[in-house]
Design a protein around this motif. Structure first.
Motif, PDB file in Angstrom:
ATOM      1  N   LYS A  49      49.382 -30.995 -55.213  1.00  0.00           N
ATOM      2  CA  LYS A  49      50.021 -30.885 -53.892  1.00  0.00           C
ATOM      3  C   LYS A  49      50.239 -32.268 -53.300  1.00  0.00           C
ATOM      4  O   LYS A  49      49.406 -33.153 -53.449  1.00  0.00           O
ATOM      5  N   ASN A  50      51.365 -32.415 -52.642  1.00  0.00           N
ATOM      6  CA  ASN A  50      51.683 -33.613 -51.870  1.00  0.00           C
ATOM      7  C   ASN A  50      52.184 -33.162 -50.508  1.00  0.00           C
ATOM      8  O   ASN A  50      53.082 -32.328 -50.433  1.00  0.00           O
ATOM      9  N   THR A  51      51.625 -33.716 -49.447  1.00  0.00           N
ATOM     10  CA  THR A  51      52.143 -33.478 -48.102  1.00  0.00           C
ATOM     11  C   THR A  51      53.005 -34.667 -47.733  1.00  0.00           C
ATOM     12  O   THR A  51      52.566 -35.817 -47.803  1.00  0.00           O
ATOM     13  N   VAL A  52      54.248 -34.381 -47.359  1.00  0.00           N
ATOM     14  CA  VAL A  52      55.224 -35.411 -47.033  1.00  0.00           C
ATOM     15  C   VAL A  52      55.555 -35.291 -45.552  1.00  0.00           C
ATOM     16  O   VAL A  52      55.804 -34.194 -45.051  1.00  0.00           O
ATOM     17  N   ALA A  53      55.547 -36.412 -44.854  1.00  0.00           N
ATOM     18  CA  ALA A  53      55.860 -36.425 -43.425  1.00  0.00           C
ATOM     19  C   ALA A  53      57.020 -37.370 -43.155  1.00  0.00           C
ATOM     20  O   ALA A  53      57.126 -38.427 -43.778  1.00  0.00           O
ATOM     21  N   VAL A  54      57.876 -36.965 -42.221  1.00  0.00           N
ATOM     22  CA  VAL A  54      58.985 -37.799 -41.748  1.00  0.00           C
ATOM     23  C   VAL A  54      58.765 -38.009 -40.260  1.00  0.00           C
ATOM     24  O   VAL A  54      58.582 -37.051 -39.508  1.00  0.00           O
ATOM     25  N   LYS A  55      58.758 -39.279 -39.844  1.00  0.00           N
ATOM     26  CA  LYS A  55      58.537 -39.585 -38.435  1.00  0.00           C
ATOM     27  C   LYS A  55      59.215 -40.905 -38.099  1.00  0.00           C
ATOM     28  O   LYS A  55      59.082 -41.878 -38.826  1.00  0.00           O
ATOM     29  N   ASP A  56      59.932 -40.929 -36.990  1.00  0.00           N
ATOM     30  CA  ASP A  56      60.591 -42.139 -36.488  1.00  0.00           C
ATOM     31  C   ASP A  56      61.476 -42.800 -37.534  1.00  0.00           C
ATOM     32  O   ASP A  56      61.499 -44.025 -37.662  1.00  0.00           O
ATOM     33  N   GLY A  57      62.178 -42.014 -38.333  1.00  0.00           N
ATOM     34  CA  GLY A  57      63.111 -42.552 -39.317  1.00  0.00           C
ATOM     35  C   GLY A  57      62.477 -43.051 -40.597  1.00  0.00           C
ATOM     36  O   GLY A  57      63.138 -43.686 -41.411  1.00  0.00           O
ATOM     37  N   LYS A  58      61.190 -42.775 -40.792  1.00  0.00           N
ATOM     38  CA  LYS A  58      60.495 -43.212 -42.004  1.00  0.00           C
ATOM     39  C   LYS A  58      59.804 -42.025 -42.653  1.00  0.00           C
ATOM     40  O   LYS A  58      59.550 -41.009 -42.002  1.00  0.00           O
ATOM     41  N   ILE A  59      59.500 -42.154 -43.944  1.00  0.00           N
ATOM     42  CA  ILE A  59      58.884 -41.082 -44.703  1.00  0.00           C
ATOM     43  C   ILE A  59      57.642 -41.608 -45.408  1.00  0.00           C
ATOM     44  O   ILE A  59      57.580 -42.782 -45.773  1.00  0.00           O
ATOM     45  N   SER A  60      56.660 -40.722 -45.580  1.00  0.00           N
ATOM     46  CA  SER A  60      55.413 -41.106 -46.213  1.00  0.00           C
ATOM     47  C   SER A  60      54.769 -39.892 -46.876  1.00  0.00           C
ATOM     48  O   SER A  60      54.952 -38.766 -46.413  1.00  0.00           O
ATOM     49  N   VAL A  61      54.021 -40.128 -47.936  1.00  0.00           N
ATOM     50  CA  VAL A  61      53.156 -39.105 -48.497  1.00  0.00           C
ATOM     51  C   VAL A  61      51.826 -39.268 -47.774  1.00  0.00           C
ATOM     52  O   VAL A  61      51.165 -40.297 -47.899  1.00  0.00           O
ATOM     53  N   THR A  62      51.451 -38.268 -46.981  1.00  0.00           N
ATOM     54  CA  THR A  62      50.242 -38.376 -46.160  1.00  0.00           C
ATOM     55  C   THR A  62      49.021 -37.768 -46.829  1.00  0.00           C
ATOM     56  O   THR A  62      47.893 -38.035 -46.423  1.00  0.00           O
ATOM     57  N   TYR A  63      49.228 -36.918 -47.843  1.00  0.00           N
ATOM     58  CA  TYR A  63      48.118 -36.307 -48.570  1.00  0.00           C
ATOM     59  C   TYR A  63      48.576 -36.032 -49.993  1.00  0.00           C
ATOM     60  O   TYR A  63      49.718 -35.615 -50.212  1.00  0.00           O
ATOM     61  N   ALA A  64      47.692 -36.265 -50.947  1.00  0.00           N
ATOM     62  CA  ALA A  64      47.997 -35.969 -52.349  1.00  0.00           C
ATOM     63  C   ALA A  64      46.721 -35.592 -53.076  1.00  0.00           C
ATOM     64  O   ALA A  64      45.644 -36.116 -52.770  1.00  0.00           O
ATOM     65  N   TYR A  99      47.825 -43.677 -54.919  1.00  0.00           N
ATOM     66  CA  TYR A  99      48.780 -44.781 -54.754  1.00  0.00           C
ATOM     67  C   TYR A  99      49.923 -44.382 -53.824  1.00  0.00           C
ATOM     68  O   TYR A  99      50.350 -45.172 -52.978  1.00  0.00           O
ATOM     69  N   CYS A 100      50.404 -43.151 -53.956  1.00  0.00           N
ATOM     70  CA  CYS A 100      51.530 -42.698 -53.131  1.00  0.00           C
ATOM     71  C   CYS A 100      51.144 -42.629 -51.655  1.00  0.00           C
ATOM     72  O   CYS A 100      51.962 -42.920 -50.781  1.00  0.00           O
ATOM     73  N   VAL A 101      49.906 -42.286 -51.360  1.00  0.00           N
ATOM     74  CA  VAL A 101      49.440 -42.232 -49.972  1.00  0.00           C
ATOM     75  C   VAL A 101      49.272 -43.647 -49.420  1.00  0.00           C
ATOM     76  O   VAL A 101      49.642 -43.930 -48.282  1.00  0.00           O
ATOM     77  N   GLN A 102      48.755 -44.544 -50.242  1.00  0.00           N
ATOM     78  CA  GLN A 102      48.530 -45.924 -49.819  1.00  0.00           C
ATOM     79  C   GLN A 102      49.826 -46.691 -49.610  1.00  0.00           C
ATOM     80  O   GLN A 102      49.847 -47.710 -48.926  1.00  0.00           O
ATOM     81  N   LYS A 103      50.921 -46.214 -50.185  1.00  0.00           N
ATOM     82  CA  LYS A 103      52.218 -46.892 -50.061  1.00  0.00           C
ATOM     83  C   LYS A 103      52.680 -46.949 -48.609  1.00  0.00           C
ATOM     84  O   LYS A 103      53.352 -47.870 -48.202  1.00  0.00           O
TER      85      LYS A 103
END
Length: 116
Positions: free
Chosen positions: A61-76, A82-86
């Motif tokens: 599972k990966n939780t992906v969040a979009v906020k203020d025009g940016k995207i991040s993997v918040t949980y994996a 590595y994807c969360v730390q990015k």
């Protein structure tokens, strides 16, 4: 020319080259992101709309969040995280979670003369 003149000329040229390279090589912000899993496009995300969603692949599972025009993997569920730390991004290199086979890449939305 005197030595001081040559040094001044060299520094001026170096400063101009540095300014041009910063201006030409700056990244452009993307307004969409594509979410791929196992090489297949799952979703195209509009970065102007805040949202959170979960992408699953079996037990991964990966939780992906979009906020203020940016995207991040918040949980994996991957071991290296590595994807969360990015962190938060809206351009540049893709966000990749190799263990969960997830890739988030960036692109600009194409507009034509009619839709503007």
């Amino acid at each position: 020319m005197k030595t001081k003149s040559w040094i001044f000329l060299f520094l001026a040229i170096a400063l101009i080259c540095a300014a041009l390279s910063v201006w030409l090589l700056r990244g452009t912000e993307a307004n969409t992101a594509q979410i791929y899993q196992n090489g297949e496009l799952l979703k195209t995300v509009d970065l102007s709309r805040d949202q959170t969603f979960t992408v699953t692949n079996g037990s991964a599972k990966n939780t992906v969040a979009v906020k203020d025009g940016k995207i991040s993997v918040t949980y994996a569920t991957c071991p290296d995280q590595y994807c969360v730390q990015k962190g938060w991004h809206n351009s540049g290199a893709p966000i990749v979670c190799l263990p969960n086979r997830l890739v988030i890449s960036f692109s600009e939305r194409k507009t034509d003369a009619i839709s503007g």
